[in-house]
Design a protein around this motif. Structure first.
Motif, PDB file in Angstrom:
ATOM      1  N   ARG A 187      29.767  40.536  41.947  1.00 56.70           N
ATOM      2  CA  ARG A 187      31.202  40.744  42.092  1.00 56.70           C
ATOM      3  C   ARG A 187      31.925  39.873  41.077  1.00 56.70           C
ATOM      4  O   ARG A 187      31.380  38.877  40.597  1.00 56.70           O
ATOM      5  CB  ARG A 187      31.651  40.415  43.512  1.00 56.70           C
ATOM      6  N   VAL A 188      33.176  40.235  40.774  1.00 57.86           N
ATOM      7  CA  VAL A 188      33.961  39.519  39.767  1.00 57.86           C
ATOM      8  C   VAL A 188      35.252  39.028  40.422  1.00 57.86           C
ATOM      9  O   VAL A 188      36.277  39.719  40.407  1.00 57.86           O
ATOM     10  CB  VAL A 188      34.271  40.413  38.557  1.00 57.86           C
ATOM     11  N   PRO A 189      35.235  37.842  41.029  1.00 60.61           N
ATOM     12  CA  PRO A 189      36.412  37.335  41.738  1.00 60.61           C
ATOM     13  C   PRO A 189      37.668  37.262  40.877  1.00 60.61           C
ATOM     14  O   PRO A 189      38.781  37.496  41.370  1.00 60.61           O
ATOM     15  CB  PRO A 189      35.966  35.942  42.195  1.00 60.61           C
ATOM     16  N   ALA A 190      37.519  36.937  39.598  1.00 58.35           N
ATOM     17  CA  ALA A 190      38.698  36.835  38.731  1.00 58.35           C
ATOM     18  C   ALA A 190      39.403  38.179  38.603  1.00 58.35           C
ATOM     19  O   ALA A 190      40.648  38.247  38.607  1.00 58.35           O
ATOM     20  CB  ALA A 190      38.284  36.318  37.348  1.00 58.35           C
ATOM     21  N   ALA A 191      38.651  39.248  38.490  1.00 60.74           N
ATOM     22  CA  ALA A 191      39.247  40.583  38.410  1.00 60.74           C
ATOM     23  C   ALA A 191      39.862  40.987  39.747  1.00 60.74           C
ATOM     24  O   ALA A 191      40.911  41.643  39.790  1.00 60.74           O
ATOM     25  CB  ALA A 191      38.191  41.595  37.978  1.00 60.74           C
ATOM     26  N   GLU A 192      39.222  40.591  40.834  1.00 58.51           N
ATOM     27  CA  GLU A 192      39.765  40.890  42.165  1.00 58.51           C
ATOM     28  C   GLU A 192      41.098  40.177  42.376  1.00 58.51           C
ATOM     29  O   GLU A 192      42.010  40.716  43.019  1.00 58.51           O
ATOM     30  CB  GLU A 192      38.752  40.486  43.228  1.00 58.51           C
ATOM     31  N   ALA A 193      41.215  38.972  41.828  1.00 63.59           N
ATOM     32  CA  ALA A 193      42.468  38.222  41.952  1.00 63.59           C
ATOM     33  C   ALA A 193      43.605  38.933  41.231  1.00 63.59           C
ATOM     34  O   ALA A 193      44.764  38.872  41.675  1.00 63.59           O
ATOM     35  CB  ALA A 193      42.285  36.817  41.393  1.00 63.59           C
ATOM     36  N   VAL A 194      43.304  39.607  40.134  1.00 59.99           N
ATOM     37  CA  VAL A 194      44.330  40.365  39.412  1.00 59.99           C
ATOM     38  C   VAL A 194      44.867  41.496  40.290  1.00 59.99           C
ATOM     39  O   VAL A 194      46.080  41.717  40.362  1.00 59.99           O
ATOM     40  CB  VAL A 194      43.769  40.916  38.091  1.00 59.99           C
ATOM     41  N   LEU A 195      43.966  42.200  40.959  1.00 57.44           N
ATOM     42  CA  LEU A 195      44.401  43.285  41.849  1.00 57.44           C
ATOM     43  C   LEU A 195      45.239  42.736  42.995  1.00 57.44           C
ATOM     44  O   LEU A 195      46.277  43.305  43.352  1.00 57.44           O
ATOM     45  CB  LEU A 195      43.185  44.028  42.396  1.00 57.44           C
ATOM     46  N   ALA A 196      44.812  41.621  43.576  1.00 59.84           N
ATOM     47  CA  ALA A 196      45.551  41.022  44.689  1.00 59.84           C
ATOM     48  C   ALA A 196      46.923  40.529  44.244  1.00 59.84           C
ATOM     49  O   ALA A 196      47.870  40.495  45.043  1.00 59.84           O
ATOM     50  CB  ALA A 196      44.753  39.868  45.295  1.00 59.84           C
ATOM     51  N   GLY A 197      47.046  40.175  42.983  1.00 62.93           N
ATOM     52  CA  GLY A 197      48.318  39.676  42.466  1.00 62.93           C
ATOM     53  C   GLY A 197      49.233  40.753  41.923  1.00 62.93           C
ATOM     54  O   GLY A 197      50.277  40.425  41.346  1.00 62.93           O
ATOM     55  N   GLY A 198      48.837  42.006  42.090  1.00 61.07           N
ATOM     56  CA  GLY A 198      49.692  43.100  41.640  1.00 61.07           C
ATOM     57  C   GLY A 198      49.527  43.479  40.192  1.00 61.07           C
ATOM     58  O   GLY A 198      50.345  44.231  39.639  1.00 61.07           O
ATOM     59  N   GLY A 199      48.481  42.988  39.540  1.00 66.42           N
ATOM     60  CA  GLY A 199      48.240  43.326  38.146  1.00 66.42           C
ATOM     61  C   GLY A 199      47.813  44.770  37.969  1.00 66.42           C
ATOM     62  O   GLY A 199      47.400  45.453  38.920  1.00 66.42           O
ATOM     63  N   SER A 200      47.897  45.243  36.752  1.00 63.98           N
ATOM     64  CA  SER A 200      47.529  46.626  36.453  1.00 63.98           C
ATOM     65  C   SER A 200      46.017  46.790  36.392  1.00 63.98           C
ATOM     66  O   SER A 200      45.267  45.810  36.310  1.00 63.98           O
ATOM     67  CB  SER A 200      48.139  47.048  35.110  1.00 63.98           C
ATOM     68  N   PHE A 201      45.570  48.037  36.397  1.00 63.95           N
ATOM     69  CA  PHE A 201      44.146  48.311  36.271  1.00 63.95           C
ATOM     70  C   PHE A 201      43.632  47.829  34.913  1.00 63.95           C
ATOM     71  O   PHE A 201      42.512  47.322  34.806  1.00 63.95           O
ATOM     72  CB  PHE A 201      43.872  49.804  36.424  1.00 63.95           C
TER      73      PHE A 201
END
Length: 291
Positions: free
Chosen positions: A226-240
Motif C-alpha cells: 500500500r502507498v500511505p502517501a498517495a492515500e493521504a492525498v485522496l483523504a485531503g481532497g487532492g485530485s487523482f
C-alpha cells in the motif's frame, strides 16, 4: 524440459494434509491447479521431493457470503469461477474481483489456476495478492495444531515468500467488507503476461465525493504494497493526478530486464490515475442505473 523425480501423494482431508506436510518437511510442495508450480518444476526452478495434491479437497472449493457478511473464497476456487460468478453469489460490492480476473493469464490458466494457489505462491505481481492486501483480506491457515488467521498485509514477507510454515495449508481467503468503488489495472508487454506494474485503488465515496481510499501497487517491491502517501492525498481532497504523482514518487521500483526504475515509476503514475478514474466511473454508472 521435465521435472526432477518426486513422489506423489493425494490428500484426503485438510487435517491429513497438514499431518503429511509435517512428516515430509520442507522438501514437500502442495499442488492444486499447478499453473505456477508445474512450470517452475519443468524448468528445474523448483525441485520438490514430494508433491501433495489437494485437488480432492472439495470443502476448499466454495465462494459466497458467510453469516458475517464477508465474502469467503475457498483456496481451491478457480479464477474462472470468480470471473463468471453471478451477483447473487459474488455480491455487487465485490464486482472488482470479477473484473480483475480478466487480467490473469489466459482462459485455460484461469480455469485451472486457484485463488489459494495464487496467494500462497506470493508473487508480488499477482492480482490476488494485491487485491488481498488493498481490500484487507484475512487468510485462514490450517496446521497440525489447528487454525489461525493472518491479515493479508502480514502474510507476504519477500519474493515468493509468505508466513506459511512448511506444514501449513492456506484454506480460505476472506474479504471482510464490500469494495464497490474499487478497480484494478496493470501493464504487461503482452496480454496474459505477468504484469510489470499493477495498481489497485479502493475509493471511499460518500455523497458523490471522494473522501479517501486505499492505494496499492504490485511489481514495485518484493511484496505487494500500500502507498500511505498517495492515500493521504485522496483523504485531503487532492485530485487523482496528484494522488498518482505522489504514488510514483513514494516507491523505489527495481531496475531490471523488465524495465528501468524510471519506466516503472511512469507506469505507476499512469496506472494509479487510471484505476482511480475507473473506480469513480463504475460508481457513476451504478448510480445512474438506479435513477
Amino acid at each position: 524440459m521435465k521435472p526432477a523425480p518426486f513422489r506423489y501423494h493425494r490428500a484426503r482431508d485438510v487435517h491429513g494434509t497438514t499431518q503429511l506436510l509435517a512428516e515430509l518437511g520442507e522438501d514437500a510442495k502442495v499442488i492444486a491447479g499447478g499453473q505456477s508450480l508445474v512450470a517452475m518444476m519443468n524448468f528445474r526452478l523448483a525441485r520438490p521431493s514430494h508433491l501433495v495434491d489437494i485437488g480432492a479437497l472439495r470443502a476448499l472449493d466454495h465462494l459466497g457470503a458467510g453469516p458475517d457478511g464477508a465474502l469467503h473464497i475457498g483456496a481451491l476456487t478457480t479464477h474462472h469461477t470468480v470471473e463468471t460468478a453471478p451477483d447473487e453469489v459474488l455480491g455487487t460490492g465485490f464486482a472488482v474481483l470479477r473484473r480483475a480476473m480478466g487480467w490473469i493469464g489466459h482462459l485455460p490458466i484461469r480455469t485451472r489456476g486457484t485463488v489459494g494457489g495464487s496467494v500462497a505462491h506470493a508473487d508480488a505481481t499477482a492480482e490476488w495478492c494485491l487485491l488481498a492486501v488493498v481490500l484487507g483480506a484475512r487468510l485462514r491457515v490450517a496446521g497440525p495444531g489447528g487454525q489461525r488467521r493472518v491479515p493479508a498485509e502480514e502474510f507476504f514477507v519477500g519474493p515468493y515468500t509468505s508466513v506459511l510454515e512448511p506444514d501449513e495449508l492456506l484454506t480460505e481467503i476472506v474479504f471482510p467488507r464490500p469494495a464497490p468503488h474499487a478497480a484494478l489495472t496493470e501493464f504487461a508487454e503482452r496480454k496474459g503476461d505477468f504484469a510489470l506494474v499493477s495498481a489497485v485503488v479502493d475509493l471511499d465515496i460518500d455523497g458523490g465525493r471522494v473522501r479517501g481510499g486505499r492505494v496499492g501497487l504490485g511489481g514495485v517491491a518484493p511484496v505487494p504494497v500500500r502507498v500511505p502517501a498517495a492515500e493521504a492525498v485522496l483523504a485531503g481532497g487532492g485530485s487523482f493526478a496528484e494522488c498518482a504523482a505522489v504514488a510514483a514518487a513514494a516507491v523505489d521500483p527495481p531496475d531490471d530486464a523488465g524495465g528501468s526504475t524510471a519506466y516503472r515509476r511512469q507506469l505507476v503514475r499512469a496506472l494509479v490515475e487510471r484505476a482511480c478514474a475507473e473506480a469513480a466511473e463504475a460508481t457513476e454508472r451504478r448510480e445512474a442505473g438506479r435513477r
